[in-house]
Scaffold this active site. Structure first.
Site, short mmCIF file in Angstrom:
data_model
loop_
_atom_site.label_atom_id
_atom_site.label_comp_id
_atom_site.label_asym_id
_atom_site.label_seq_id
_atom_site.Cartn_x
_atom_site.Cartn_y
_atom_site.Cartn_z
N TYR A 144 -25.48 16.61 3.57
CA TYR A 144 -26.54 16.87 2.59
C TYR A 144 -27.91 16.94 3.28
O TYR A 144 -28.68 17.88 3.08
CB TYR A 144 -26.52 15.76 1.54
CG TYR A 144 -27.58 15.89 0.48
CD1 TYR A 144 -27.66 17.02 -0.33
CD2 TYR A 144 -28.50 14.86 0.26
CE1 TYR A 144 -28.62 17.13 -1.32
CE2 TYR A 144 -29.47 14.95 -0.73
CZ TYR A 144 -29.53 16.09 -1.52
OH TYR A 144 -30.49 16.20 -2.49
N ILE A 177 -33.73 10.21 -8.16
CA ILE A 177 -34.03 10.21 -9.59
C ILE A 177 -32.71 9.91 -10.26
O ILE A 177 -31.65 10.18 -9.70
CB ILE A 177 -34.55 11.60 -10.04
CG1 ILE A 177 -35.84 11.93 -9.31
CG2 ILE A 177 -34.77 11.64 -11.54
CD1 ILE A 177 -36.40 13.28 -9.68
N THR A 179 -30.25 11.11 -11.75
CA THR A 179 -29.55 12.33 -12.15
C THR A 179 -28.10 12.22 -11.71
O THR A 179 -27.70 11.27 -11.05
CB THR A 179 -30.14 13.58 -11.45
OG1 THR A 179 -29.86 13.48 -10.05
CG2 THR A 179 -31.62 13.70 -11.67
#
Lengths: 234, 98
Positions: A144, A177, A179
């Site tokens: 990532y 965040i 999410t």
């Protein structure tokens, strides 16, 4: 009255993308969004495409529709992204490939197609998504973080290649965040990460939207090739 | 698309890009007109933007999906972008391959 500004937001179905679409619509933009699945969002000025951002044929169809419908594109927000949390020794290559295809190739493909449309209109704005995982060199996020490091590099090079076309290219690097992207990450990992920020809290959608807004503002025409991290990470 | 259609498309697109020609549009435009290099119409960024636009227009009109400037074109011993004639031939060849 001047024509409404038009934006394309990738990864628009949920999370940051969805909030950003709603924010732009509320600000009077005409917005096209895309994601791999259908969106539930209904708005007179919103069009949704089901498209994988690494699919070149789907991208051509999408951009052709924008060209035929609006004749121009003022802003592209390359928000679509997938994360993978795993130790490098245990990460299968198809997971690495999936991350790179969406995050790097998707950003490249959509920036290229947007650049073609924008240069004809004399300019535009491209905003990419990085992450604090790049400067923090987070363990367990090798694929990532590497993909987002590539996005940062792409941001800087495209800023130069597109500069003379009136197109700015910048990136925002959010902190975690709440999410879907971080839902699979253990809580202590998130706590440890947040403790390394100058401002120690989870990010909020509004924090990210604020930076994107800044890049999209007409007054930001002299800002390009920049990566802004949230939370005081550098 | 026939060759004369491609030639028309190249000429029409060149008209749109007159403002990007460092020395302005030429008095006469024929197939031997150089696009790039010494005496050419464009500098490098001008050529890139012109080709990107032309690629879209060709693909639209021919309902095709060719890449005008792929690796093969860029590494060709004789650049297909050196003149209007070579560009039109290049476009025709790529469309034929589809």
């Amino acid at each position: 009255m001047s024509e409404p500004r038009t934006a394309l937001v990738t990864g628009a179905r949920k999370g940051i993308g969805r909030h950003l679409v709603e924010h732009l619509l509320a600000s009077g933009w005409h917005v096209t969004g895309c994601s791999r699945k259908a969106s539930e969002l209904r708005h007179d000025n919103y069009t949704h495409f089901e498209a994988d951002v690494s699919d070149e044929k789907a991208a051509k169809v999408l951009f052709k529709s924008i060209r035929n419908g609006f004749g121009r594109l003022d802003a592209l927000v390359n928000n679509a992204g997938i994360a993978g949390m795993n130790h490098a020794l245990l990460t299968p290559m198809d997971a690495v490939e999936r991350v790179l295809r969406t995050n790097v190739m998707g950003t490249f493909l959509y920036s290229r197609e947007a650049g073609k449309l924008m240069q004809r209109a004399g300019g535009g704005r491209i905003v990419n998504f990085s992450t604090v995982a790049v400067p923090m060199a987070l363990q367990g996020e090798a694929a990532y973080a590497a993909s987002k490091a590539a996005v940062e590099s792409l941001t800087r090079v495209l800023a130069k290649e597109f500069g003379s076309l009136g197109i700015t290219v910048n990136a925002v690097g959010p902190t975690p965040i709440d999410t879907d992207l971080i839902r699979a990450v253990p809580e202590d990992k998130i706590r440890d990460l947040v403790s390394r920020q100058a401002l120690q809290r989870l990010g909020e959608y509004a924090d990210v939207i604020n930076v994107v807004d800044f890049f999209l503002r007409p007054e930001s025409s002299f800002v390009t090739g920049q990566v802004i991290y949230l939370g005081g990470v550098s | 698309m026939e060759r004369h259609d491609l030639l028309r498309l190249v000429r029409d697109t060149l008209d749109d890009y007159a403002s990007m020609m460092p020395d302005g549009p030429p008095d006469t435009l024929d197939e031997s007109t150089a696009l790039f290099g010494p005496g050419g119409l464009f500098d490098s960024i001008g050529l890139v933007t012109f080709l990107a636009d032309l690629e879209e227009q060709v693909n639209d009109e021919a309902d095709a999906g060719i890449s005008v400037a792929d690796e093969r074109a860029l590494s060709a011993e004789k650049s297909p972008f050196r003149s209007i004639a070579s560009l039109v031939d290049h476009l025709a060849a790529r469309l034929n391959e589809e």
